[in-house]
Motif scaffolding. Structure first.
Motif, PDB file in Angstrom:
ATOM      1  N   VAL A 116     -14.503  11.422  15.033  1.00 42.90           N
ATOM      2  CA  VAL A 116     -14.783  11.758  13.447  1.00 42.90           C
ATOM      3  C   VAL A 116     -15.805  13.133  13.399  1.00 42.90           C
ATOM      4  O   VAL A 116     -15.510  14.158  13.004  1.00 42.90           O
ATOM      5  N   PRO A 117     -16.999  12.738  14.060  1.00 45.65           N
ATOM      6  CA  PRO A 117     -17.911  14.038  14.056  1.00 45.65           C
ATOM      7  C   PRO A 117     -17.303  15.391  14.658  1.00 45.65           C
ATOM      8  O   PRO A 117     -17.488  16.580  14.035  1.00 45.65           O
ATOM      9  N   VAL A 120     -15.714   1.705  18.339  1.00 48.17           N
ATOM     10  CA  VAL A 120     -16.944   2.115  18.059  1.00 48.17           C
ATOM     11  C   VAL A 120     -17.213   3.786  18.571  1.00 48.17           C
ATOM     12  O   VAL A 120     -17.426   4.684  18.025  1.00 48.17           O
ATOM     13  N   LEU A 121     -16.925   3.490  19.913  1.00 45.61           N
ATOM     14  CA  LEU A 121     -16.976   4.912  20.869  1.00 45.61           C
ATOM     15  C   LEU A 121     -16.130   5.897  20.421  1.00 45.61           C
ATOM     16  O   LEU A 121     -16.145   7.375  20.334  1.00 45.61           O
ATOM     17  N   LEU A 122     -14.871   5.521  20.125  1.00 49.79           N
ATOM     18  CA  LEU A 122     -13.699   6.391  19.672  1.00 49.79           C
ATOM     19  C   LEU A 122     -13.864   7.004  18.452  1.00 49.79           C
ATOM     20  O   LEU A 122     -13.997   8.100  18.015  1.00 49.79           O
ATOM     21  N   MET A 161     -13.286  -5.983  24.902  1.00 47.28           N
ATOM     22  CA  MET A 161     -13.401  -4.672  25.197  1.00 47.28           C
ATOM     23  C   MET A 161     -13.340  -3.969  23.503  1.00 47.28           C
ATOM     24  O   MET A 161     -14.006  -2.806  23.548  1.00 47.28           O
ATOM     25  N   SER A 165     -16.331  -1.985  21.524  1.00 46.47           N
ATOM     26  CA  SER A 165     -16.980  -0.873  22.295  1.00 46.47           C
ATOM     27  C   SER A 165     -16.148   0.283  21.986  1.00 46.47           C
ATOM     28  O   SER A 165     -16.429   1.457  21.785  1.00 46.47           O
ATOM     29  N   VAL A 166     -14.630  -0.070  22.391  1.00 47.16           N
ATOM     30  CA  VAL A 166     -13.828   1.041  22.505  1.00 47.16           C
ATOM     31  C   VAL A 166     -13.641   1.735  21.248  1.00 47.16           C
ATOM     32  O   VAL A 166     -13.921   2.969  20.863  1.00 47.16           O
ATOM     33  N   TRP A 189     -16.977   7.428  17.153  1.00 49.18           N
ATOM     34  CA  TRP A 189     -18.093   8.082  17.218  1.00 49.18           C
ATOM     35  C   TRP A 189     -17.876   9.444  17.866  1.00 49.18           C
ATOM     36  O   TRP A 189     -18.317  10.533  17.753  1.00 49.18           O
ATOM     37  N   MET A 190     -16.785   9.470  18.745  1.00 47.31           N
ATOM     38  CA  MET A 190     -16.440  10.688  19.380  1.00 47.31           C
ATOM     39  C   MET A 190     -15.559  11.576  18.243  1.00 47.31           C
ATOM     40  O   MET A 190     -15.787  12.933  18.138  1.00 47.31           O
TER      41      MET A 190
END
Lengths: 276, 290
Positions: free
Chosen positions: B27-28, B20-22, B14, B17-18, B24-25
Motif C-alpha cells: 500500500v504505501p 499484514v506484511l503484504l 501464517m 503475518s503474511v 505494509w509493503m
C-alpha cells in the motif's frame, strides 16, 4: 582462555583493553557524571570530573519542563505493546514455518526480511497522509502499529531460528509415550520455546525503545516517546547541559540495563543465528 | 511428515503475518509511486494533476540531490570502514587473555543501547561543542583553537557519532566469531612456525570472513536510513553538507510539504536500498542453508 602467556603480556593487554573500552564508554560516563552537576559546573571553563556539589535538581527540572514521565510511559506502551502484538502475530507464523516447512518457507522468510530493507523514507509520506486522515498522527496506538510492522520481520526471523533448534524427535517421543496434545504443548513445547521467546521479546523492546525515525516524524507532544522527547532538546546548543544529561540518563538507563543482561542472546538475535 | 491437516493449519497460522506484511509493503509503496507522478503540495492546493517525470527531474536535477547521494555513500562507507577495521582490532584485543573480559564486553557494547538522539546530543554538547565540549577543553589545554566540528566538518562529525554507535555491534559479532575458532587450529599454526601476522592473515581472517560480511550487510541496512543523528545535530547543514537521502526526503516531503517531489526522492531511496538488499539477500540466503 587456557593459553599460557607470560604475566607481563597479560598485564599489557589488560591495560590496553581497559583503556580502549573506557575511551569508548566515556560519553556515557560523562552523561552519568554531568547529570548530577549544577548547571554552572557543567559548563565551567575548567571541567571537573566528579560533581563538586552533588545535586538531584536536574532530574526534578526535567520533569517540570516537559513531563518526562508521560514520555517514558509512551515509550513503555509503544515498545512493550508493539513487541507483544508482534509476538502474538509472529509466534504462530514462526512456529508453523519451523515445524511444518514447505518448499515455499524459505522464500517467504526471505520476502519477510526484505520488507525490513524498505527504507522508511520511501513510505513515510503515504503513512503520514494516511495517519493524518485517520487521525492517528501523534497517537500511541498509531505509533504502536507502525512499530509492530517494522519489527515483525525480525520477530519472526528470531523465533524461527530458535524454534528450528527444538528437535522434532522430542515431540515425536512425547507423542509415542502417549502424551496428549495439550500435555505435549504445555510440558514439552512451551518450556523449550520460552527462552527463545524471551530473548526475542527483550531485543525487540530494545529496538522499539530506541527507534527514532517514526517517533520524530509521526508524533509531537502528546504521544511522543523518549526518543522524540530527547530530540526536542536539540535546539539550544550547549545550554542546559546538566539538564540534558539528566534527561539523557533517564532515557537510556532502562535499556542499557536490559542490554547488559541480554548481551549473550544479542549476538544470536541480531544476526539471526548466522554467527555462532 | 506433515499431513494435509498440519499443512492447512500452518497456512492459517501464517496468514496474519503474511497479510499484514503484504499490506505494509504494497500500500504505501504504491502510494509513494503514485504521488511521485503527481503535482501535490500540502501548501498549494491549486497544484494538482499528472506531473509526468517532472518530480523526478526536479529531484534529480537539484544539486542537493547529488550531494545527498554522495553524502549517503560517504556516510555508509565511512562508518563501515571505521567499524569493521576498528571492530576487528577491538575483537582481537578482547580475545586476548585479559583480566575482566566479561565486564569489558559489557562496557564496550554499551553505546549500542544508547538511543540515536541521545548519542548525537551527547557528542554535540558534551564532546564536540567548541565552548563546553571535552574536545574543546582538550584543544585549549594544548593551546589550540577549539574546533567548531559541526560547522567545519559536519559530515565527518556525523560519521564519528554513528561509528561510535555501531562499533560495539561489529566488535561483539566479530568477537563471537573469533571465540568460536578452535584452539587446536591456532596452536597447530603456532607449532608450524606461523607468526602473528601470518596467523591473522591465513587463519583468523578467513575464519571471520562470514561474520564480517554479515556485519557489513546488517549495518548497511541501518546506515542507509540514518536520520536522528542528522536531525538533532546539523539539521542537514550547513547548506546541504550533511544531508543524506533519508533527510532530504524528510525535508522535501514533510518540512516543505512537497508530496510529489518528496515521493520521487522516496522512490529513489527504495531503488538504492533494493540494490543493496539484492546482495544482502543472497548472502543471508546462503547462510540459511548452512
Amino acid at each position: 582462555m587456557a593459553r599460557n602467556v607470560p604475566v607481563e603480556t597479560r598485564i599489557g593487554f589488560t591495560i590496553l583493553a581497559w583503556a580502549v573500552a573506557l575511551l569508548l564508554f566515556s560519553p556515557i560516563l560523562w552523561v552519568l557524571l554531568t547529570a548530577f552537576k549544577t548547571e554552572a559546573e557543567a559548563i565551567a571553563a575548567t571541567p571537573t570530573f566528579f560533581p563538586q556539589n552533588f545535586t538531584l535538581e536536574n532530574f526534578a527540572a526535567v520533569q517540570d519542563r516537559s513531563d518526562y514521565f508521560k514520555h517514558a510511559t509512551n515509550s513503555i506502551l509503544v515498545s512493550v505493546g508493539s513487541t507483544l502484538l508482534g509476538l502474538v502475530i509472529g509466534i504462530p507464523a514462526a512456529w508453523s514455518m519451523a515445524f511444518a516447512p514447505s518448499k515455499k518457507t524459505k522464500d517467504i522468510l526471505m520476502w519477510m526480511l526484505s520488507t525490513k530493507m524498505m527504507p522508511a523514507v520511501g513510505v513515510l509520506i503515504p503513512i503520514y497522509l494516511i495517519f493524518r486522515d485517520l487521525r492517528l498522527l501523534d497517537t500511541v496506538h498509531g505509533l504502536t502499529l507502525i512499530m509492530t510492522l517494522i519489527n515483525l520481520p525480525i520477530i519472526i526471523w528470531m523465533l524461527y531460528t530458535y524454534f528450528k533448534e527444538i528437535p522434532v524427535d522430542i515431540l515425536e517421543a512425547a507423542r509415542m509415550d502417549g502424551a496428549e496434545l495439550w500435555n505435549e504443548i504445555t510440558h514439552v513445547l512451551v518450556p523449550m520455546a520460552v527462552p527463545g521467546i524471551a530473548s526475542t521479546l527483550l531485543l525487540n523492546v530494545i529496538l522499539a525503545w530506541n527507534e527514532a525515525f517514526w517517533t520524530i516524524t509521526l508524533t509531537s507532544g502528546r504521544a511522543g516517546t523518549l526518543t522524540a522527547f530527547i530530540s526536542s532538546f536539540s535546539s539550544p546548543q550547549g545550554l542546559f547541559l546538566a539538564k540534558l544529561s539528566a534527561a539523557s540518563l533517564l532515557a537510556i538507563a532502562p535499556i542499557l540495563l536490559m542490554g547488559w543482561f541480554s548481551q549473550k542472546q544479542l549476538v544470536r538475535g541480531l544476526t539471526f543465528g548466522a554467527v555462532k | 511428515m506433515a499431513t494435509a491437516q498440519t499443512r492447512t493449519l500452518a497456512r492459517i497460522m501464517m496468514a496474519p503475518s503474511v497479510i499484514v506484511l503484504l499490506i505494509w509493503m504494497i500500500v504505501p509503496l504504491v502510494m509513494t509511486l503514485w504521488f511521485s507522478f503527481q503535482n501535490y503540495s500540502l501548501i498549494n492546493p491549486m497544484m494538482t494533476g499528472f506531473a509526468g517525470w517532472a518530480n523526478y527531474l526536479y529531484v534529480i536535477g537539484d544539486p542537493s540531490f547529488t550531494q545527498s547521494l554522495v553524502n549517503t555513500l560517504i556516510l555508509v562507507g565511512g562508518v563501515l570502514l571505521i567499524t569493521v577495521i576498528g571492530g576487528t582490532f577491538l575483537a582481537l584485543l578482547l580475545d586476548q587473555p585479559i583480566w575482566g573480559q566479561g565486564i569489558l564486553r559489557i562496557i564496550v557494547i554499551s553505546p549500542f543501547f544508547v538511543m540515536p538522539p541521545v548519542a548525537a546530543l551527547i557528542w554535540k554538547n558534551g564532546f564536540m561543542h567548541p565552548g563546553y565540549g571535552m574536545l574543546g577543553h582538550l584543544w585549549k589545554f594544548f593551546g589550540l583553537q577549539p574546533v567548531d566540528w559541526f560547522n567545519q566538518y559536519p559530515l565527518f562529525s556525523v560519521i564519528v557519532i554513528v561509528a561510535w554507535q555501531w562499533l560495539p555491534f561489529a566488535t561483539l559479532i566479530l568477537l563471537t566469531a573469533l571465540q568460536s575458532l578452535s584452539e587446536e587450529q591456532r596452536e597447530a599454526a603456532e607449532m608450524d612456525g606461523a607468526n602473528a601476522i601470518n596467523r591473522f592473515r591465513y587463519i583468523i581472517l578467513p575464519h571471520m570472513a562470514r561474520s564480517i560480511t554479515i556485519v557489513i550487510l546488517i549495518q548497511t541496512i541501518f546506515l542507509l536510513g540514518i536520520f536522528a543523528e542528522i536531525r538533532v545535530t546539523t539539521g542537514g547543514g550547513p547548506g546541504y553538507a550533511s544531508t543524506n537521502i533519508a533527510f532530504l526526503v524528510f525535508r522535501t516531503g514533510i518540512l516543505s510539504n512537497d508530496i510529489g517531489a518528496g515521493s520521487a526522492g522516496g522512490v529513489v531511496a527504495v531503488i538504492l536500498a533494493n540494490i543493496v538488499a539484492f546482495f544482502l539477500m543472497r548472502a543471508v540466503g546462503k547462510n540459511l542453508d548452512a
